[in-house]
Design an enzyme around this catalytic site. Structure first.
Site, mmCIF file in Angstrom:
data_model
loop_
_atom_site.group_PDB
_atom_site.id
_atom_site.type_symbol
_atom_site.label_atom_id
_atom_site.label_comp_id
_atom_site.label_asym_id
_atom_site.label_seq_id
_atom_site.Cartn_x
_atom_site.Cartn_y
_atom_site.Cartn_z
ATOM 1 N N GLU A 67 0.805 -1.226 0.000
ATOM 2 C CA GLU A 67 0.000 0.000 0.000
ATOM 3 C C GLU A 67 0.840 1.278 0.000
ATOM 4 O O GLU A 67 0.440 2.274 -0.595
ATOM 5 C CB GLU A 67 -0.979 0.005 1.178
ATOM 6 C CG GLU A 67 -2.253 -0.794 0.922
ATOM 7 C CD GLU A 67 -2.092 -2.277 1.197
ATOM 8 O OE1 GLU A 67 -1.014 -2.678 1.665
ATOM 9 O OE2 GLU A 67 -3.049 -3.051 0.935
ATOM 10 N N HIS A 134 -12.306 -4.312 7.499
ATOM 11 C CA HIS A 134 -12.610 -4.074 6.085
ATOM 12 C C HIS A 134 -13.898 -3.275 5.919
ATOM 13 O O HIS A 134 -14.551 -3.352 4.880
ATOM 14 C CB HIS A 134 -12.806 -5.391 5.326
ATOM 15 C CG HIS A 134 -11.584 -6.214 5.140
ATOM 16 N ND1 HIS A 134 -10.954 -6.862 6.157
ATOM 17 C CD2 HIS A 134 -10.866 -6.513 4.023
ATOM 18 C CE1 HIS A 134 -9.909 -7.540 5.692
ATOM 19 N NE2 HIS A 134 -9.832 -7.338 4.406
#
Lengths: 332, 325
Positions: A67, A134
């Site tokens: 990321e 999430h």
């Protein structure tokens, strides 16, 4: 900036996003898309399907699970001539890239005086069996960063028009999609020049008795609540800011000044949130006109559970917005 | 992909000769000695991380670069900035907090970014330039340019996740990227053995990235290693990892007396001054002339900075978003 398109098509939000990407990549060779699973698989929810076939592996590129590098790809590529779109699959994953977003992307213009065209697309919220890592809503954290724009569309048409505008923008834009809205259908204007301006709120429903500022998934729920209360003769104004930073404060303040009552509705939890900021705005600029304390309608301050029914029970529904409006009307 | 407009570099080709390299090393040294003095006099309103003793790394690694190539620098990056073509006067002004500085005097030494010459930033965050370097290199690849990106970082940055992520994707995508680890043997206030396991130059081995360790005090050795890596990257051969072993003469920051080091160790490295070796490649008259030229440039730079207005609160809000530029 906004143009009236004559033709519309009923599309789901993911299709509106897909259409925006296709059109902007067709229009401008400098637009590229990088992210985990965006290429061959077309994204975990299909948002980017067909793009790699159409634009090739260099312009639509699957990345490793990195990321920091993902956002760094965007910063570096944006700095030397591309207009990158970076996808961070879930908003929760943006935390790993926080340094690149906050310390690098958002400060590029401040340090250099130069533009950094960069869109970081991500997806927030409950709605799938994804659980506490999430499903989170961190929009307020990024709104607190100078040098960053934060956009949060609430329907397919806005998602298309705002994403196209974000790609053409010369500053970093965090573009927050909402999982719970991806398959919601809306009439979406067709045509390459359908753009919606960043930084301009939309009044979804006009009303006189109370102002509801709603974002993301709560916009439709606020409209539903307004419809319910209309049957009792209560007139609710619903404002969708669409852009959270920079916020169109004038539209919101003008409405509160007229109605004297404020409800802010969001999927995020309430403490230190977007809703808190709008309440502050009301306190600072509308106190003489306020007839009742502002109300925040938000998820309870607890983590998101994994089972879908349980997760959905946590998020505020239209009934919670109705209850919030009643509180604002009663002034309790 | 459309061509990106790249103007001719002020410093393009300036480091192609031994004289040019020596001149830049000397400029870097005198620049830092001057700002160090200014710091002692309270004229530098920010921290200062000196690269004195490490000049050969920046100059050698940038010797073959063009203006359209990109460089990512670090918190200790004045020498990188100058080697990539930054003007000494505007850099001096930045460090002295003046309006004519590259970031209007608001950033200081860790926040210099000059995209027009391919300098994409010094950085206050260790390792953070590495992900950005992959992005610049990716853009060059996607645009089918034969430009390269050089990412400078210290040995301390090899402990960050960003380093691992960047090395992996650079190898996967065969990016035109040269990793230059400037190993000055101290990471902030502790020696490298607190930070680094194994050999840095071999960190790319399992990724298929060639690694090379060079004497970072020998500008010609650095230049040769970098030239090989840069040619490989320009030709589509992918990244290289260079470890240039050098030494930080001063503490982590100006004011750090570096009492954690043995003075004999410091003396032994000072005796291997990279400028002395670079100067030896020239005849004395030529070197003297270059020294005099550098003195004038530094004096002019300092005068330029001192003439410029101290940055005031009026500049606070500038350059956050285009609308507020």
């Amino acid at each position: 900036m906004s143009t009236t398109a004559t033709e519309t098509k009923p599309l789901k939000m993911w299709q509106g996003i897909n259409q925006a990407l296709v059109e902007e990549m067709e229009r401008d060779e400098r637009v590229v898309l990088v992210g985990e699973d965006v290429g061959r698989p077309g994204g975990p929810y299909g948002v980017t399907r067909g793009l790699q076939e159409r634009f090739g592996e260099l312009r639509v590129r699957d990345t490793p699970i990195s990321e920091q590098v993902l956002v760094g790809l965007g910063v570096g590529a944006g700095a030397v001539g591309l207009r990158p779109v970076v996808e961070l699959m879930f908003f929760d994953f943006a935390l790993i890239a926080m340094d690149q977003i906050v310390n690098q992307a958002a400060k590029f213009r401040y340090f250099s005086g130069e533009s950094l065209p960069l869109v970081i697309r991500t997806m927030c919220g409950a709605g799938g069996p994804n659980g506490a890592q999430h499903s989170q809503n961190f929009e307020a954290w990024y709104c607190a960063v100078p040098g960053l724009k934060v956009v949060m569309p609430s329907n397919a048409a806005d998602a298309k028009g705002l994403l196209k505008a974000a790609i053409r923008d010369d500053d970093p834009v965090l573009f927050i999609e909402t999982l719970g809205l991806l398959t919601a259908r809306r009439e979406v204007p067709q045509g390459e020049e359908f753009l919606l301006p960043i930084g301009v709120a939309e009044t979804r429903r006009a009303g006189d008795d109370v102002t509801v500022v709603a974002i993301g998934r709560l916009v439709d729920r606020a409209l539903e609540a307004a419809e319910t209360l209309a049957q009792e003769g209560i007139s609710v104004e619903v404002i969708d800011p669409r852009t959270l930073a920079p916020l169109d404060a004038e539209t919101i303040v003008a409405s509160i000044a007229r109605t004297g009552r404020l409800v802010v509705a969001q999927e995020a939890t309430a403490p230190f949130s977007f809703a808190s900021e709008v309440c502050t705005l009301a306190a600072e600029r509308c106190l003489p006109q306020l007839k009742a304390p502002p109300v925040r309608v938000a998820s309870p301050f607890v983590n998101v559970p994994t089972p879908v029914p349980l997760a959905e029970s946590r998020a505020p529904g239209a009934d919670a917005v109705v209850a919030g409006i009643r509180r604002a009307l009663e002034g309790a | 992909m459309p061509e990106v407009h790249v103007p001719v570099a002020r410093g393009d080709g300036a480091l192609r000769t031994a004289a040019g390299r020596y001149r830049l090393m000397r400029l870097s040294r005198r620049f830092e000695e001057t700002v160090h003095d200014q710091h002692g006099e309270g004229q530098v309103p920010g921290p200062l991380h000196l690269s004195i003793g490490q000049e050969a790394v920046a100059v050698g690694a940038c010797a073959e670069l063009r203006r359209s190539d990109a460089v990512l620098s670090t918190h200790r990056g004045h020498h990188h900035c100058l080697a990539k073509g930054a003007r000494a006067d505007r850099l001096m002004a930045e460090l002295l907090g003046r309006e004519s500085g590259y970031s209007r005097g608001r950033g200081g030494s860790m926040h210099v970014a000059i995209p027009s010459i391919g300098l994409l930033g010094t950085n206050g965050i260790v390792g953070a330039g590495l992900p950005i370097a992959t992005g610049a290199a990716y853009a060059m690849q996607a645009q089918d340019r034969d430009d390269v990106t050089v990412a400078f970082f210290g040995e301390g940055a090899t402990g960050t996740g960003a380093f691992g992520e960047a090395v992996n994707i650079a190898a996967l995508w065969a990016l035109p990227l040269v990793f230059v680890c400037e190993n000055n043997q101290y990471v902030e206030l502790t020696p490298q053995d607190v930070h680094v396991a194994g050999e840095i130059w071999r960190r790319g081995e399992s990724h298929g990235i060639p690694g090379v360790r060079v004497d970072g005090n020998d500008v010609e050795a650095v230049r040769e290693a970098a030239a090989t890596a840069i040619a490989r990257a320009r030709g589509g051969g992918g990244p290289t990892l260079i470890e240039a072993v050098t030494y930080r003469w001063f503490g982590h920051y100006a004011g750090d007396r570096a009492a954690y080091r043995d003075s004999r160790e410091v003396d032994s490295w000072r005796a291997r001054d990279p400028l002395v070796a670079a100067r030896a490649a020239l005849d004395d008259a030529e070197a003297d002339a270059l020294d005099a030229e550098v003195e004038r440039e530094i004096a002019d730079a300092l005068a330029f900075a001192q003439r410029s207005a101290v940055t005031g609160p009026g500049a606070l809000a500038i350059d956050h978003l285009k609308e507020t530029a």
